[in-house]
Motif scaffolding. Structure first.
Motif, mmCIF file in Angstrom:
data_model
loop_
_atom_site.group_PDB
_atom_site.id
_atom_site.type_symbol
_atom_site.label_atom_id
_atom_site.label_comp_id
_atom_site.label_asym_id
_atom_site.label_seq_id
_atom_site.Cartn_x
_atom_site.Cartn_y
_atom_site.Cartn_z
ATOM 1 N N VAL A 75 43.317 23.311 38.547
ATOM 2 C CA VAL A 75 43.476 24.649 37.973
ATOM 3 C C VAL A 75 44.004 25.575 39.063
ATOM 4 C CG1 VAL A 75 42.316 26.594 36.863
ATOM 5 C CG2 VAL A 75 41.550 24.252 36.390
ATOM 6 N N THR A 76 45.176 26.172 38.831
ATOM 7 C CA THR A 76 45.733 27.103 39.801
ATOM 8 C C THR A 76 45.074 28.473 39.659
ATOM 9 O OG1 THR A 76 47.479 27.912 38.336
ATOM 10 C CG2 THR A 76 47.966 25.919 39.646
ATOM 11 N N TYR A 77 45.337 29.335 40.628
ATOM 12 C CA TYR A 77 44.777 30.684 40.555
ATOM 13 C C TYR A 77 45.321 31.447 39.346
ATOM 14 C CZ TYR A 77 41.886 30.734 44.695
ATOM 15 O OH TYR A 77 40.866 30.493 45.588
ATOM 16 N N ALA A 78 46.606 31.254 39.045
ATOM 17 C CA ALA A 78 47.169 31.930 37.870
ATOM 18 C C ALA A 78 46.493 31.443 36.592
ATOM 19 C CB ALA A 78 48.673 31.676 37.796
ATOM 20 N N GLN A 79 46.245 30.148 36.493
ATOM 21 C CA GLN A 79 45.576 29.590 35.308
ATOM 22 C C GLN A 79 44.123 30.048 35.224
ATOM 23 O OE1 GLN A 79 46.369 25.502 36.285
ATOM 24 N NE2 GLN A 79 48.095 25.347 34.867
ATOM 25 N N LEU A 80 43.463 30.123 36.355
ATOM 26 C CA LEU A 80 42.075 30.585 36.377
ATOM 27 C C LEU A 80 41.984 32.026 35.913
ATOM 28 C CD1 LEU A 80 39.070 30.501 37.109
ATOM 29 C CD2 LEU A 80 39.707 30.812 39.507
ATOM 30 N N ASP A 81 42.852 32.872 36.418
ATOM 31 C CA ASP A 81 42.823 34.278 36.030
ATOM 32 C C ASP A 81 43.163 34.445 34.549
ATOM 33 O OD1 ASP A 81 42.573 37.111 36.732
ATOM 34 O OD2 ASP A 81 44.724 37.206 36.349
ATOM 35 N N ALA A 82 44.119 33.647 34.055
ATOM 36 C CA ALA A 82 44.487 33.730 32.642
ATOM 37 C C ALA A 82 43.336 33.296 31.745
ATOM 38 C CB ALA A 82 45.717 32.862 32.378
ATOM 39 N N ALA A 83 42.660 32.211 32.105
ATOM 40 C CA ALA A 83 41.535 31.724 31.299
ATOM 41 C C ALA A 83 40.380 32.719 31.327
ATOM 42 C CB ALA A 83 41.083 30.361 31.810
ATOM 43 N N ALA A 84 40.107 33.315 32.502
ATOM 44 C CA ALA A 84 39.050 34.333 32.590
ATOM 45 C C ALA A 84 39.412 35.556 31.753
ATOM 46 C CB ALA A 84 38.831 34.729 34.046
ATOM 47 N N SER A 85 40.697 35.896 31.696
ATOM 48 C CA SER A 85 41.141 37.026 30.884
ATOM 49 C C SER A 85 40.899 36.771 29.396
ATOM 50 C CB SER A 85 42.633 37.293 31.126
ATOM 51 O OG SER A 85 42.845 37.776 32.444
ATOM 52 N N THR A 91 33.292 28.934 36.522
ATOM 53 C CA THR A 91 34.040 29.976 37.219
ATOM 54 C C THR A 91 34.859 30.806 36.243
ATOM 55 O OG1 THR A 91 34.159 28.484 39.116
ATOM 56 C CG2 THR A 91 35.608 30.394 39.150
ATOM 57 N N ILE A 92 35.456 30.163 35.250
ATOM 58 C CA ILE A 92 36.253 30.871 34.246
ATOM 59 C C ILE A 92 35.396 31.890 33.489
ATOM 60 C CG2 ILE A 92 37.433 30.569 32.027
ATOM 61 C CD1 ILE A 92 38.447 27.843 33.194
ATOM 62 N N VAL A 93 34.248 31.448 32.985
ATOM 63 C CA VAL A 93 33.386 32.344 32.205
ATOM 64 C C VAL A 93 32.764 33.416 33.102
ATOM 65 C CG1 VAL A 93 31.307 32.477 30.782
ATOM 66 C CG2 VAL A 93 32.936 30.609 30.439
ATOM 67 N N PHE A 106 33.929 34.873 35.823
ATOM 68 C CA PHE A 106 34.851 35.970 36.107
ATOM 69 C C PHE A 106 35.325 36.667 34.822
ATOM 70 C CE2 PHE A 106 34.941 34.019 40.272
ATOM 71 C CZ PHE A 106 34.935 35.143 41.097
ATOM 72 N N GLY A 107 35.317 35.960 33.705
ATOM 73 C CA GLY A 107 35.630 36.614 32.449
ATOM 74 C C GLY A 107 34.599 37.671 32.096
ATOM 75 N N ILE A 108 33.332 37.352 32.305
ATOM 76 C CA ILE A 108 32.256 38.323 32.058
ATOM 77 C C ILE A 108 32.438 39.548 32.954
ATOM 78 C CG2 ILE A 108 29.770 38.716 32.225
ATOM 79 C CD1 ILE A 108 29.443 35.666 31.633
ATOM 80 N N LEU A 109 32.721 39.305 34.228
ATOM 81 C CA LEU A 109 32.895 40.404 35.177
ATOM 82 C C LEU A 109 34.117 41.252 34.841
ATOM 83 C CD1 LEU A 109 32.096 38.452 38.459
ATOM 84 C CD2 LEU A 109 30.669 40.217 37.416
ATOM 85 N N LYS A 110 35.200 40.616 34.408
ATOM 86 C CA LYS A 110 36.398 41.361 34.023
ATOM 87 C C LYS A 110 36.087 42.347 32.892
ATOM 88 C CE LYS A 110 40.393 38.330 34.990
ATOM 89 N NZ LYS A 110 41.478 39.317 35.041
ATOM 90 N N ALA A 111 35.244 41.936 31.979
ATOM 91 C CA ALA A 111 34.898 42.784 30.836
ATOM 92 C C ALA A 111 33.954 43.920 31.218
ATOM 93 C CB ALA A 111 34.276 41.940 29.731
ATOM 94 N N GLY A 112 33.518 43.937 32.487
ATOM 95 C CA GLY A 112 32.612 44.986 32.934
ATOM 96 C C GLY A 112 31.159 44.691 32.658
#
Length: 524
Positions: free
Chosen positions: A28-38, A66-68, A70-76
């Protein structure tokens, strides 16, 4: 400054094609990780999760954690990581106590039915509104079936139509990022409420402590559970902050870990003392292992979570040519508070010095008075950017643990003339035998120098006249035949009369937590 989620966003923007997560053949690349977390962040917003809400996560070391996270954190929202070994009753307690509104739970295995236990706990928690099952295959069906009143969706189904872009919700430094639950050794688990600045600055400490450099990215072997503070900060978050690569191992097994270290050219290994003991044991059992290559790749070895036996430290350095950097911290301190100094000669047995921005001192265990005499033993107290807000919804417990920013750890320690700290023992583990204080770690260190002893745990057991007696629970070295009588007689020659164990029990294994700490409360 950036919140915790923005560490990922910044690294993904700078190194989009660099590998971030590895699990077997999956990359999983950083771009893919950030996209999945988004996608996860968009899902949470769509389900009504608001900034500041709590979202629970039960997951082993796979990319989805890691995906979930950072996804939670992105949502605040704030992440509430849960130990995957919890049973339904315990899960219900944590969901209710943390006020979690949503819960992401890994599918599990037949041997460890995480989703079954998770859903049973979810059903018992009316305040938790959403249950998502994390399946390794996004198209797979859920292993548990919900009801119309308490439905279940798989993560793959839920994010399938969600956009892959999301700009992190702005948060303040003092907003809650993570609630980490203590082990509950002295009662019901308490949630340590950690701010964004606590977790962010603790991850960034890796620049000073481990000399991390995004231009020369490290490869971390992530064997420490990511639901634990050590695994989150020292491996996952520090690696992401500096563009590192996390090679994930869902369950620690020494042989598998060694093979992955060779295959993936691991440069950073972080573990608890029992993991180091297991690695050394695996090398002793299999002389065909390419130790030279293994050691040549390894740049840093990190130990924390419990005291590292001196003999294990020496044997690892002899085998690998790498000095283990010992650190110290707790869930309440995000967790790192002190570490050995990179590049300096080791002081075996020391947890090092306070990291940048952190103060430490020793207190009288019965008061808040500071102990200043040279080599005096006191309770370690910590103040700095890493210290929690407090225990979630527990003002009285917070008041007992915190004063003027200082956090009482419950650990007994001493400080040498150069300011290096040494943990003597947990204040609660100290044995009082016939009026004398006995520190189990000191006795364990001596026992480990016996050629027939592989691992030892020392506890106090009730005694009618002495108050407590000293007992050693011991794993023999392979092929060793040392008897109870022989070991007691040998220990009597090595230690003061009030210290040596009068009771010895030989076992094949010691009970341990998911993070590899010996569960002394299960010994008797």
């Amino acid at each position: 400054m950036a919140n915790l989620a923005q560490l990922l966003e910044d690294t993904a923007a700078t190194y989009p094609d660099r590998e971030a997560l590895v699990l077997g053949p999956a990359r999983v690349t950083y771009a893919q990780l950030d996209a999945a977390a988004s996608q996860v962040a968009n899902l949470l917003v769509a389900t009504g999760i608001q900034p500041g809400d709590k979202v629970a996560l039960s997951c082993v070391n796979v990319p989805h954690f890691t995906i979930v996270y950072f996804g939670i954190l992105k949502a605040g929202a704030a992440v509430v990581p849960l130990n995957v070994l919890l049973r339904s009753r315990e899960i219900a307690y944590h969901l209710d106590d943390s006020d979690a509104r949503a819960y992401f739970c890994f599918q599990g295995t037949p041997e460890l039915p995480i989703a079954d236990e998770g859903y049973a706990g979810f059903v018992e928690t009316p305040g938790c509104e959403h249950f998502f099952v994390i399946t390794l295959d996004p198209a797979a069906a859920s292993p548990v079936q919900g009801t119309p009143q308490r439905p279940v969706r798989t993560l793959g189904q839920a994010v399938a139509d969600q956009p892959a872009t999301f700009r992190s919700v702005e948060t303040a430094d003092d907003d809650t990022a993570v609630i980490l639950y203590t082990s509950g050794t002295t009662g019901q688990p308490k949630g340590a409420e950690l701010r964004h600045r606590n977790m962010r600055d603790n991850a960034l400490v890796a620049r000073d402590v481990f000399q991390c450099d995004p231009a020369r990215p490290d490869t971390y072997l992530c064997v420490l559970p990511l639901f634990h503070s050590f695994g989150q900060t020292v491996t996952q978050n520090s690696a992401i902050a500096f563009g590192g690569r996390c090679v994930l191992l869902p369950r620690f097994e020494a042989g598998a870990a060694i093979q992955i270290m060779l295959d993936e050219r691991v440069t950073v290994f972080a573990g608890v003392p029992t993991m180091y003991w297991s690695l050394l044991d695996a090398l002793a059992r299999d002389p065909s292992i390419d130790v030279e290559t293994l050691a040549g790749n390894l740049r840093i070895a990190i130990s924390g979570g419990a005291a590292l036996p001196v003999e294990v430290h020496r044997q690892f350095e002899k085998q690998f040519g790498v000095t283990i950097m010992e650190g110290y911290g707790l869930s309440e301190t995000s967790p790192v508070a002190a570490f050995s100094v990179y590049g300096q000669p080791p002081r075996v047995g020391s947890i090092g010095v306070p990291v940048r921005g952190i103060e430490m001192k020793l207190l009288d265990p019965a008061s808040w008075d500071e102990i200043t005499e040279p080599e005096g033993i006191g309770e370690v107290a910590i103040r700095g950017h890493n210290v929690m807000k407090g225990y979630y919804k527990r003002p009285e417990a917070t008041e007992q643990a915190l004063r003027d920013g200082w956090f009482r750890t419950g650990d007994l320690g001493r400080r040498d003339a150069d300011g290096w700290y040494y943990i003597v023992d947990r204040s609660k583990d100290m044995i009082l035998r016939n009026g004398f204080n006995v520190y189990p770690r000191e006795v364990e260190e001596v026992l480990l120098t016996h050629p027939g002893v592989s691992l030892a745990a020392v506890i106090g057991i009730p005694h009618p006249s002495h108050g407590e007696e000293i007992k050693a629970v011991v794993i023999r070295e392979k092929g060793a035949t040392v008897t109870t009588e022989e070991l007691i007689a040998w220990a009597k020659e090595q230690m003061a009369s009030y210290k040596y164990p009068r009771v010895v029990e030989f076992v094949d294994a010691l009970p341990m937590t998911a993070t590899g700490k010996i569960l002394k409360r299960e010994l008797s």
